[in-house]
Write a protein that holds these residues in place. Structure first.
Motif, short mmCIF file in Angstrom:
data_model
loop_
_atom_site.label_atom_id
_atom_site.label_comp_id
_atom_site.label_asym_id
_atom_site.label_seq_id
_atom_site.Cartn_x
_atom_site.Cartn_y
_atom_site.Cartn_z
N ALA A 1 3.89 48.93 37.30
CA ALA A 1 3.62 47.82 36.39
C ALA A 1 4.90 47.18 35.90
N GLU A 2 4.84 45.90 35.57
CA GLU A 2 6.00 45.23 34.99
C GLU A 2 6.43 45.94 33.71
N GLY A 3 7.72 46.18 33.58
CA GLY A 3 8.25 46.83 32.41
C GLY A 3 8.20 48.35 32.44
N CYS B 1 11.00 58.39 32.57
CA CYS B 1 9.91 57.83 33.36
C CYS B 1 8.58 57.79 32.62
N ASP B 2 7.89 56.67 32.76
CA ASP B 2 6.52 56.54 32.27
C ASP B 2 5.56 57.29 33.19
N ARG B 3 5.79 57.15 34.50
CA ARG B 3 5.01 57.88 35.49
C ARG B 3 5.94 58.34 36.60
N VAL B 4 5.50 59.37 37.32
CA VAL B 4 6.30 59.94 38.39
C VAL B 4 5.41 60.17 39.61
N GLU C 1 4.17 45.65 25.95
CA GLU C 1 2.92 44.91 25.84
C GLU C 1 2.75 43.87 26.93
N THR C 2 3.87 43.41 27.53
CA THR C 2 3.78 42.39 28.57
C THR C 2 3.51 43.00 29.93
N ALA C 3 3.47 44.35 30.01
CA ALA C 3 3.34 45.01 31.30
C ALA C 3 1.89 45.03 31.76
N SER C 4 1.37 43.88 32.16
CA SER C 4 -0.02 43.77 32.60
C SER C 4 -0.11 43.50 34.09
#
Length: 331
Positions: free
Chosen positions: A51-53, A220-223, A21-24
């Motif tokens: 993004a952070e996190g 991974c969230d994104r690649v 949630e803090t990854a803004s």
């Protein structure tokens, strides 16, 4: 014989999985990065942000420009052009500050042969005001019995584990890990994945360079897929694999009849067709869940469910015509 039933306009790729949630804010920002070695263009106009996190993967074959990209990002190499910011800092102009917030594990690192593992750990701990719990790190990575051993006595896999420990020992805000599980046995690899997920749970942003498909899909969230110095695609692992097959597919045997419009009305569904008594549904997002829930509302059960098995390897081949393990001159 496969008989088409209905189709509708294709929807966008799967949305990224939910981040912390803090990854803004953006922890890493790279714009129009270019790096050459003589006539060899290693990295050409690479841009992406993390993004952070987030756990962000950089995936590609040997020689694609992955390692050069991260070495420029952390200030080990000076790019020919482009801008890089790590938590707003320039890795060239703000080198000392960057060292305080970034932990790095590179493909190749070495120490004097007669230094003991414990001495290396103590030396690295002294660099930071608030180092991590070294005992926890070396236990997870299977090095607790090696504290008194000389560096020269470590196997390649053990040296790799030590380099991961050293990257995390300063409790960095950003960890850059280049092929972190190369040389590790399957169990050690999975233990390391568990550790990385716990580290991310503490708010650390992770940039992961890898050629292990399972590793990228698990973590991974994104690649970003990189080939010949270019970013050829950037998406979630699920979104990239969906491109390999033209979308996700769910194949099942319905327990009873139902109106096809029940499924074609779903935003996740792009097409359905019959294969004998089975139904094949193509789409995006949480396709399987959406189909099963919709059928449940009308009292129909999906039997013999089979999910599409496309991989990141399939996506890379489709996008570049190459395989991820093809060799090159510069990584």
């Amino acid at each position: 014989m496969n008989t088409p039933i209905r189709t509708k306009a294709h929807h966008s790729a799967t949305a990224p999985r939910q981040l912390n949630e803090t990854a803004s804010k953006q922890a890493v920002e790279i714009e129009h990065l270019r790096k050459t070695y003589g006539t060899l263009v290693a990295v050409d106009d690479v841009s992406f942000s993390v993004a952070e996190g987030e756990i962000f993967g950089i995936l590609g074959p040997n020689g694609a420009g992955k390692t050069t990209t991260v070495e420029c990002a952390i200030g080990l190499r000076t790019p020919d052009s482009g801008t890089i910011r790590l938590m707003g800092l320039d890795p060239q102009a703000d080198r000392d500050k960057v060292h305080e917030i970034v932990g790095v594990q590179l493909q190749e690192s070495s120490f004097p042969a007669k230094l003991r593992v414990g001495e290396i750990l103590d030396m690295y701990r002294s660099f930071y005001r608030e180092p991590a719990d070294v005992t926890e790190l070396i236990e997870v990575l299977g090095l607790e019995s090696k504290r008194k051993d000389y560096y020269r006595s470590l196997s390649g896999g053990q040296r790799q584990r030590l380099s991961v420990v050293l990257a995390l020992i300063g409790q960095p805000k950003i960890a850059v890990l280049d092929e972190m599980t190369t040389g590790l046995d399957p169990q050690a690899r999975r233990d390391t994945w568990d550790l990385i997920e716990r580290v991310r749970g503490r708010g650390v942003t992770i940039v992961l360079v890898t050629h292990f498909m399972e590793e990228a899909e698990r973590l991974c969230d994104r690649v970003a897929l990189i080939d010949s110095g270019h970013v050829v695609a950037l998406d979630t692992p699920a979104g990239l694999t969906a491109r390999a097959s033209g979308g996700k597919q769910v194949r099942f045997l319905p327990s009873g009849p139902f109106d096809d419009g029940l499924l074609t009305a779903l935003p996740e569904v792009t097409a359905i067709h019959r294969d004998g008594h089975h139904l094949v549904v193509t789409g995006t997002g949480e396709l399987a869940n959406a189909v099963i829930i919709a059928l449940y509302t009308v009292g129909v059960t999906a039997l013999d469910v089979q999910l599409d098995a496309s991989t990141l390897e399939d996506a890379f081949v489709r996008l570049t015509g190459k395989h991820l393990h093809e060799e090159g001159e510069q990584s």
